[in-house]
Design a protein around this motif. Structure first.
Motif: not given
Ligand SMILES: NC(=O)c1ccc[n+]([C@@H]2O[C@H](COP(=O)([O-])OP(=O)(O)OC[C@H]3O[C@@H](n4cnc5c(N)ncnc54)[C@H](OP(=O)(O)O)[C@@H]3O)[C@@H](O)[C@H]2O)c1
Length: 250
Positions: A10, A12, A36, A74-75, A78-79, A82, A84, A125, A128
């Motif tokens: 994934t 971004m 994303l 963002l939160s 971004l579940k 998730l 990244i 991020v 994540k």
């Protein structure tokens, strides 16, 4: 086994609504990544989405300089679950001002867009990121290391990106986060479409003469982003890839 594949990753991408960010989205999609995509203009982000094959990609229209709203937006985007695997920071602006017109507030603005947004987004991020391996790519510029007339403020912003990324690479290597920059020369994108050298035939010829391979296309940068995001570059961190058609070799 294809070391350049982004399957099951994934990624971004900021600035995904235009130019280098859009081309990077297309190249990452071709390598199987789930994306994303961030940019300010929702219509243009949807335009990028239309060019991609994977239907799991998601977009977020957001002005990255709105720091107070960024964590919340963002939160939501971004579940919780998730993870990244990589970020490409392509959002940015340019400025061309003779130094006699220098104003502190203009410098503040370009530093905010080109430097602060990328590093603040990274900070938000970080929790994540895939703990086994992740890759951050910052789009800097050849102007970080080579001078040009009227580019002092832009060069300062890109110098900060390139320098900051190096220290980030050292600080986060132990957490398996790789951090690299790409330094392009002139690439044909909406950013450069109205540049002064494109409005005058002589100036255009003069500028092109500095580029042994001519100006670049967005995909020339995008393919190096794919390389830096992929496992093919797993031993590369803290460095910069120059993509400038030979401009800085002279
Ligand atoms: N083109 C070149 O010759 C060249 C050379 C060296 C380095 N670079 C760097 O490469 C990066 C991409 O440039 P480009 O040529 O692709 O430019 P571009 O076509 O103008 O695209 C810029 C992107 O940045 C986004 N953006 C700008 N300000 C933003 C903000 N406040 N919040 C969120 N997104 C924002 C834009 O979003 P919207 O479309 O939604 O406004 C757009 O997606 C930049 O960092 C640039 O400095 C470009």
């Amino acid at each position: 086994m294809n070391p350049f594949s982004l399957k099951n990753k994934t990624i971004m991408i900021t600035g995904a609504s235009s130019g280098i960010g859009e081309a990077t989205a297309i190249a990452c999609d071709q390598q199987g990544a789930t994306l994303l995509l961030l940019g300010r203009n929702e219509e243009r982000l949807n335009g990028t989405l239309d060019k991609l094959s994977n239907r799991k990609h998601r977009i977020l229209a957001i002005d990255l300089t709105e720091f107070e709203e960024l964590p919340e937006q963002l939160s939501v985007f971004l579940k919780d679950e998730l993870i990244i695997d990589g970020i490409v920071h392509a959002a940015g602006i340019t400025s061309t001002y003779p130094f006699r017109l220098f104003k502190p507030e203009q410098l503040d603005h370009i530093l905010k867009v080109n430097v602060q947004t990328a590093f603040y987004l990274t900070k938000l991020v970080l929790p994540k990121l895939n703990k086994q391996a992740s890759s951050l790519v910052f789009i800097s510029s050849i102007m970080a290391s080579v001078g040009e007339v009227a580019k002092t403020m832009y060069a300062m912003s890109k110098g900060a990106v390139s320098a900051g990324a190096k220290s980030l690479a050292i600080e986060y290597a132990s957490r398996n986060v790789r951090v690299n920059t790409i330094a392009p020369g002139i690439v044909n994108t909406p950013m450069t479409a109205n540049a002064t050298y494109k409005t005058n035939e002589n100036l255009l010829a003069e500028t092109l003469a500095k580029y042994p391979l001519g100006f670049g296309e967005p995909e020339d940068v995008a393919y190096s982003c794919v390389f830096l995001l992929s496992d093919a570059s797993k031993w590369i961190t803290g460095t910069e890839i120059v993509i400038d058609g030979g401009y800085s070799a002279k």
